[in-house]
Design a protein around this motif. Structure first.
Motif, PDB file in Angstrom:
ATOM      1  N   MET A 190       3.994  -2.101   9.448  1.00 42.78           N
ATOM      2  CA  MET A 190       4.330  -0.783   8.912  1.00 42.78           C
ATOM      3  C   MET A 190       5.699  -0.826   8.245  1.00 42.78           C
ATOM      4  SD  MET A 190       4.559   2.869  10.912  1.00 42.78           S
ATOM      5  CE  MET A 190       5.120   4.348  10.071  1.00 42.78           C
ATOM      6  N   LEU A 191       5.791  -0.227   7.074  1.00 40.14           N
ATOM      7  CA  LEU A 191       7.062  -0.157   6.361  1.00 40.14           C
ATOM      8  C   LEU A 191       7.925   0.953   6.957  1.00 40.14           C
ATOM      9  CD1 LEU A 191       5.536  -0.576   2.827  1.00 40.14           C
ATOM     10  CD2 LEU A 191       7.016  -2.233   3.956  1.00 40.14           C
ATOM     11  N   ALA A 192       9.237   0.764   6.919  1.00 43.04           N
ATOM     12  CA  ALA A 192      10.163   1.650   7.618  1.00 43.04           C
ATOM     13  C   ALA A 192      10.055   3.105   7.176  1.00 43.04           C
ATOM     14  CB  ALA A 192      11.595   1.159   7.433  1.00 43.04           C
ATOM     15  N   LEU A 193       9.844   3.352   5.885  1.00 44.59           N
ATOM     16  CA  LEU A 193       9.806   4.725   5.381  1.00 44.59           C
ATOM     17  C   LEU A 193       8.382   5.209   5.095  1.00 44.59           C
ATOM     18  CD1 LEU A 193      12.915   4.765   3.016  1.00 44.59           C
ATOM     19  CD2 LEU A 193      12.745   5.430   5.417  1.00 44.59           C
ATOM     20  N   GLU A 194       7.409   4.504   5.617  1.00 46.08           N
ATOM     21  CA  GLU A 194       6.016   4.927   5.458  1.00 46.08           C
ATOM     22  C   GLU A 194       5.837   6.318   6.055  1.00 46.08           C
ATOM     23  OE1 GLU A 194       1.696   3.167   6.827  1.00 46.08           O
ATOM     24  OE2 GLU A 194       3.298   1.759   6.275  1.00 46.08           O
ATOM     25  N   GLY A 195       5.157   7.194   5.329  1.00 50.00           N
ATOM     26  CA  GLY A 195       4.963   8.562   5.796  1.00 50.00           C
ATOM     27  C   GLY A 195       5.945   9.552   5.207  1.00 50.00           C
ATOM     28  N   ILE A 196       6.981   9.063   4.512  1.00 51.32           N
ATOM     29  CA  ILE A 196       7.947   9.934   3.851  1.00 51.32           C
ATOM     30  C   ILE A 196       7.503  10.145   2.405  1.00 51.32           C
ATOM     31  CG2 ILE A 196      10.336  10.212   3.081  1.00 51.32           C
ATOM     32  CD1 ILE A 196      10.007  10.379   6.095  1.00 51.32           C
ATOM     33  N   ARG A 197       7.338  11.397   2.016  1.00 49.38           N
ATOM     34  CA  ARG A 197       6.926  11.711   0.642  1.00 49.38           C
ATOM     35  C   ARG A 197       8.121  12.246  -0.135  1.00 49.38           C
ATOM     36  NH1 ARG A 197       1.671  15.117  -1.563  1.00 49.38           N
ATOM     37  NH2 ARG A 197       0.765  13.025  -1.601  1.00 49.38           N
ATOM     38  N   VAL A 198       8.387  11.631  -1.288  1.00 50.51           N
ATOM     39  CA  VAL A 198       9.521  11.991  -2.139  1.00 50.51           C
ATOM     40  C   VAL A 198       9.005  12.431  -3.501  1.00 50.51           C
ATOM     41  CG1 VAL A 198      11.651  11.185  -3.231  1.00 50.51           C
ATOM     42  CG2 VAL A 198      10.981  10.289  -0.978  1.00 50.51           C
ATOM     43  N   LEU A 199       9.407  13.613  -3.931  1.00 50.78           N
ATOM     44  CA  LEU A 199       9.099  14.091  -5.274  1.00 50.78           C
ATOM     45  C   LEU A 199      10.310  13.809  -6.157  1.00 50.78           C
ATOM     46  CD1 LEU A 199       7.493  17.555  -4.378  1.00 50.78           C
ATOM     47  CD2 LEU A 199       6.396  15.303  -4.517  1.00 50.78           C
ATOM     48  N   ASP A 200      10.122  12.946  -7.136  1.00 47.72           N
ATOM     49  CA  ASP A 200      11.238  12.477  -7.964  1.00 47.72           C
ATOM     50  C   ASP A 200      11.179  13.134  -9.334  1.00 47.72           C
ATOM     51  OD1 ASP A 200      13.226  11.139  -9.249  1.00 47.72           O
ATOM     52  OD2 ASP A 200      12.278   9.164  -9.177  1.00 47.72           O
ATOM     53  N   MET A 201      12.081  14.084  -9.551  1.00 45.46           N
ATOM     54  CA  MET A 201      12.163  14.754 -10.850  1.00 45.46           C
ATOM     55  C   MET A 201      13.317  14.208 -11.693  1.00 45.46           C
ATOM     56  SD  MET A 201      11.214  18.741 -10.226  1.00 45.46           S
ATOM     57  CE  MET A 201      12.557  19.131  -9.120  1.00 45.46           C
ATOM     58  N   SER A 202      13.907  13.106 -11.291  1.00 42.57           N
ATOM     59  CA  SER A 202      15.058  12.556 -11.996  1.00 42.57           C
ATOM     60  C   SER A 202      14.623  11.639 -13.133  1.00 42.57           C
ATOM     61  CB  SER A 202      15.958  11.795 -11.027  1.00 42.57           C
ATOM     62  OG  SER A 202      15.295  10.647 -10.529  1.00 42.57           O
TER      63      SER A 202
END
Length: 372
Positions: free
Chosen positions: A1-13
């Motif tokens: 499992m990857l460390a940040l798996e489960g984190i959703r980021v919306l990138d508008m940059s």
């Protein structure tokens, strides 16, 4: 499992600071969804050089991400974005302060949809002050912060730093701030706003200059202090073949090693008095002019002198140390063939970064995420 798996980021940059930050999160497993303007998308997509129809800048900064297109100026687009906020953990944006409020998708609106949402805003000068809405670029931030005045040779004009210092360091600061905010949200259920100013980050990059000024009133500029070229034992010297080596012998032991290697024991203790540094710099220049850069590299190898060749980027990429640290990745892609990009600077033994997906085409994940 990857460390940040489960984190959703919306990138508008767009462009560099935001995309680099979200790439770091994606490299360690976060689901990063680029929300792009229909038709054009992130401007970096059109930056040359190209691999077929992919800009290398885009390939380098947007690996491991997904892409969708949303028109935030439309009611439908705003609704689609806020629907995504419901399941997201983080939003990263790089609009000028106040733009998202006008669009109706700022933190105040999003936090009503999802109280745990974290909004990280990257801007040039922050959300307040006389320059808050002023457009600028890295050269402006570092110039106003005093960094440019310390770059270059004494008596010459200020030099443009060789890398985008404010942009890159703001990316790192944003990533750290996001991890802090995620921890807070995990413990309390509360999201928050993060304001990352490239100018503010540039200001904090000078603890040495700050110590000199706050402690004694001394203003650090190019060539007038130990870190900007005033000292012989922390400087750049030209070699026989008109290349350069850097000398970083700040500690006496390394300086002693260098003097011994040069068979110049007479210089060892002279370094203790700053009045001697102009003479020492002159002598070092005479010494380094006796061999080529490659010859100095070979001659000083293993002597613990803190003398390093000044390489160009092509040489740095090919260097043994770069190869050993796996800092250049060879990517095999069915459509694009083989290409290269920079590797992962952060080496974690249990949860390493990985390259799992090429940078996306504009809107290639619309069907999966938006259902259209």
């Amino acid at each position: 499992m990857l460390a940040l798996e489960g984190i959703r980021v919306l990138d508008m940059s767009r462009l560099l600071p935001g995309p680099y930050c979200t790439m770091l999160l994606a490299d360690f497993g976060a689901e990063v969804i680029k929300i792009e303007e229909p038709g054009r998308g992130d401007y970096s997509r059109s930056f040359p050089p190209f691999l077929k129809d992919f800009g290398y800048w885009h390939l380098q900064l947007n690996r491991n991400k997904k892409s969708i297109t949303i028109d935030l100026k439309s009611d439908e687009g705003r609704a689609a974005f806020l629907k995504l906020v419901e399941t997201a953990d983080v939003v990263v944006e790089s609009y000028r302060p106040g733009v998202l409020k006008k669009l109706g998708v700022d933190y105040a609106v999003a936090s009503k949809v999802n109280p745990k949402i974290i909004y990280c805003s990257l801007s040039g000068y922050g959300s307040k002050g006389p320059l808050a809405k002023q457009a600028d670029h890295d050269i402006g931030y570092v110039s106003l912060a005093g960094i440019t005045a310390m770059s270059g040779e004494a008596g010459g004009k200020p030099a443009i730093p060789g890398v985008l210092m404010a942009d890159m360091n703001a990316s790192m600061a944003a990533g750290m701030a996001i991890m802090i905010a995620l921890r807070h949200a995990q413990m309390t259920g509360e999201g928050q706003e993060i304001d990352i100013s490239l100018y503010n980050v540039a200001m904090t990059m000078m603890p040495g200059a700050a110590s000199l000024y706050f402690g004694s009133g001394f203003v650090a500029e190019r060539g007038n202090n130990w870190l900007t070229g005033a000292n012989a034992n922390y400087n750049i010297y030209e070699t026989k073949d008109h290349r350069y080596v850097s000398v970083g012998c700040l500690e006496k032991k390394f300086w002693t090693n260098l003097c011994q290697a040069l068979e110049r024991a007479d210089m060892v203790d002279l370094v203790d008095d700053t009045k001697n540094h102009p003479y020492l710099a002159q002598q070092l220049q005479l010494e380094f002019a006796k061999r080529t850069m490659a010859e100095w590299t070979e001659y000083l190898a293993g002597k613990d002198t803190c003398v390093t060749p000044v390489l160009n980027f092509a040489e740095a990429v090919a260097a043994e140390q770069t190869v050993a640290n796996e800092m250049v990745l060879k990517v095999e892609d069915e459509e694009l063939g083989e290409y290269k990009q920079l590797g992962f600077a952060m080496k974690l033994s249990k949860t390493p970064a990985s390259l799992r997906k090429r940078a996306p085409r504009l809107g290639e994940d619309n069907d999966e995420i938006l259902g259209k």
